[in-house]
Design a protein around this motif. Structure first.
Motif, PDB file in Angstrom:
ATOM      1  N   VAL A 405       0.558  -1.077   0.063  1.00  0.00           N
ATOM      2  CA  VAL A 405      -0.051  -0.171  -0.044  1.00  0.00           C
ATOM      3  C   VAL A 405       1.004   1.248   0.065  1.00  0.00           C
ATOM      4  CG1 VAL A 405      -1.571   1.271   1.414  1.00  0.00           C
ATOM      5  CG2 VAL A 405      -1.926  -0.991   0.943  1.00  0.00           C
ATOM      6  N   ALA A 406       2.022   1.307   0.741  1.00  0.00           N
ATOM      7  CA  ALA A 406       2.763   2.213   0.832  1.00  0.00           C
ATOM      8  C   ALA A 406       3.695   2.787  -0.505  1.00  0.00           C
ATOM      9  CB  ALA A 406       3.856   2.111   1.776  1.00  0.00           C
ATOM     10  N   GLU A 407       3.730   1.643  -1.245  1.00  0.00           N
ATOM     11  CA  GLU A 407       4.578   1.847  -2.606  1.00  0.00           C
ATOM     12  C   GLU A 407       3.567   2.159  -3.555  1.00  0.00           C
ATOM     13  OE1 GLU A 407       7.313  -0.774  -5.537  1.00  0.00           O
ATOM     14  OE2 GLU A 407       6.898  -1.299  -3.588  1.00  0.00           O
ATOM     15  N   LEU A 408       2.167   1.825  -3.312  1.00  0.00           N
ATOM     16  CA  LEU A 408       0.950   2.344  -4.318  1.00  0.00           C
ATOM     17  C   LEU A 408       0.848   3.564  -3.991  1.00  0.00           C
ATOM     18  CD1 LEU A 408      -1.412  -0.799  -4.202  1.00  0.00           C
ATOM     19  CD2 LEU A 408      -0.153   0.064  -6.057  1.00  0.00           C
ATOM     20  N   ARG A 409       0.887   4.227  -2.835  1.00  0.00           N
ATOM     21  CA  ARG A 409       0.639   5.542  -2.655  1.00  0.00           C
ATOM     22  C   ARG A 409       1.672   6.323  -3.252  1.00  0.00           C
ATOM     23  NH1 ARG A 409      -1.238   5.756   3.813  1.00  0.00           N
ATOM     24  NH2 ARG A 409      -3.188   5.600   3.593  1.00  0.00           N
TER      25      ARG A 409
END
Length: 523
Positions: A405-409
């Motif tokens: 999720v952090a990478e997607l953000r």
């Protein structure tokens, strides 16, 4: 093709090699008519951009029709400047199919032999090596489509039936074909359109639609494990806020939850307050749930609406003519314009990407709550019931979901607003739709990995809580997951389970039975 048009599901089937693309007689007549009109216009030495002129800011140069083949060849050569890893086989096949669909509309003037060869390549499962980077999507997807044109001409590298890369000339020899000689408007008809972007976007559309349906099943199972209030799914709530997606999610979740013995049942009759000392009574059960349960119809419903808006844009683009110039044989007219400008797809892909990231966030939050023993209604920490502490269960997998999720953000900045003038300021605005579509495709891959982690966690929880108490839909979902990954009894590496399950979840054939739980008439 029926009426020269294909659905998104059909494009996906072609991209995956599960369906052939064939021309109707009306398609063939349209292609032939446009090509004959073009040949006549060239013979009359009519001024036609890219056919009797140079390209871009060099269109001030007029080119004798006798130089037609060299002009088309040089167009391909100077545009074959892509970099980066190759596009995937499904993406390239979708691109090829999308280009064929556009050409058969009868306004491009491509040689019928070119269209037939494109279809033959799809039937043979022969794809060109297409670098993934190098297009701004302004004059269409010039660079990736030029690599297709080069391969059709017998140059560059290709893959046959998913095999290793080989020289295109060798593949032609193996198949008994002669490479195409691109002339007239063949090369510019191939490269001057949005087919790379729309091909990728079409696969994003179907992948996103399935992801929402899978998320709906996961929400149901999650809510059952936490003994949530079924009341939040009541369709009457959606009727008062009638966004189509929210109403659909209320209908799905209300219907699917009917057979559950774990949910807190809704009581139509009002519940009276008990007798209380001092006028208050504290530490009573909450009458409603945390937002990951209670607001699921609103959260996923909003995503559904974005996905449908994106899909509608892709449907329109997929069946459009997007090159330049455009031929109108019936009116003896050639029009120069900008249908290749991919702004619609750029905006739609960025909008979709935001919704995909939010869907991934919802999933990660559900994983976090259900693996926390302080919030999980009696379920063990990280779903590890035996020797907890000696074994850590899904602790590592939950951290992986958070990292994804952090990478997607970090990849959420819109591509569609990053216009940089290029091409000697001829392309002084560019939409960057291909970058947006590729980014959304990556987000879908990450999303399915997170959904796979959630599925492993929730199914483990269902077995601990008592799968026989679940709704029929959740029981079917759990049984399906167990055909792809075993129960976690003691700690083991989970990377292979996650990869195998995420691949199965993203495969339309593998999840057909799960899709039928939501739309039995359709699926």
């Amino acid at each position: 093709m029926h009426d020269g048009r294909l659905t998104l599901d059909e494009i996906e089937a072609i991209a995956l090699g599960n369906m052939a693309l064939a021309l109707s007689e009306s398609d063939r007549r349209a292609v032939e008519k446009a090509h004959e009109f073009l040949c006549d216009a060239i013979e009359r030495r009519q001024l036609i951009y890219g056919v009797t002129t140079g390209y871009g800011p060099l269109a001030t140069t007029h080119v004798d029709p006798m130089q037609s083949a060299l002009l088309q060849k040089n167009l391909v050569y100077h545009l074959c400047s892509g970099v980066g890893e190759p596009l995937s086989r499904p993406h390239v096949r979708a691109m090829m199919a999308a280009r064929a669909i556009s050409l058969v509309r009868g306004h491009s003037g491509a040689n019928p032999a070119l269209v037939e060869r494109l279809l033959a390549w799809l039937r043979a499962d022969l794809i060109p090596e297409v670098p993934s980077r190098g297009t701004v999507g302004a004059s269409g997807d010039l660079t990736p489509l030029a690599h297709l044109a080069r391969a059709l001409s017998g140059e560059g590298r290709v893959s046959l039936k998913g095999g290793e890369w080989m020289e295109s000339a060798i593949a032609h020899q193996q198949l008994g074909w002669q490479p195409l000689l691109l002339q007239g408007k063949d090369a510019i008809s191939l490269v001057n359109g949005t087919s790379t972007t729309v091909g990728i976007a079409a696969l994003n559309a179907t992948g996103a639609q399935r992801a929402i349906k899978l998320s709906t099943l996961l929400v149901l199972l999650y809510t059952e494990l936490l003994e949530g209030h079924r009341e939040a799914f009541h369709p009457a709530i959606g009727e008062l806020r009638p966004h189509p997606g929210q109403r659909k999610l209320h209908q799905w979740l209300w219907s699917l939850s009917e057979s559950s013995q774990l949910l807190t049942a809704w009581q139509a009759a009002s519940v009276p307050l008990p007798e209380m000392e001092n006028g208050i009574e504290q530490h009573r059960p909450l009458p409603q749930d945390a937002y990951t349960l209670r607001c699921a119809p609103q959260a996923l419903g909003a995503v559904w609406d974005v996905v449908e808006q994106h899909a509608q844009t892709v449907r329109l683009e997929l069946n459009a003519v997007t090159d330049n110039p455009l031929l109108f044989p019936d009116n003896d007219t050639v029009l120069h314009g900008g249908n290749f400008f991919g702004q619609h797809l750029a905006f739609a892909s960025d909008h979709l990407n935001n919704a995909l990231i939010q869907m991934a966030l919802y999933s990660e939050r559900r994983i976090a709550r259900v693996t926390d023993p302080l919030k999980s209604k009696g379920l063990p920490a990280f779903m590890q019931p035996c020797d907890t502490g000696l074994h850590s269960g899904f602790m590592g997998a939950q951290v992986t979901a958070t990292a994804l999720v952090a990478e997607l953000r970090s990849q959420a900045i819109p591509a569609s607003i990053q216009s940089i003038p290029t091409n000697a300021d001829n392309q002084d605005i560019v939409p960057l739709g291909t970058i947006a579509a590729r980014r959304a495709s990556t987000s879908i891959d990450y999303l399915y990995q997170i959904l796979a982690i959630e599925a492993l966690v929730l199914v483990q929880g269902a077995e601990l809580k008592g799968a026989h108490l679940l709704s029929q839909a959740s029981q079917a979902f759990c049984a399906w997951v167990r055909t792809h990954a075993p129960t976690l009894e003691q700690d083991r590496p989970l990377a292979e389970d996650i990869a195998r399950l995420s691949h199965a979840l993203s495969d339309p054939d593998e999840v057909a039975s799960l899709m039928a739980l939501l739309d039995p008439q359709v699926c």
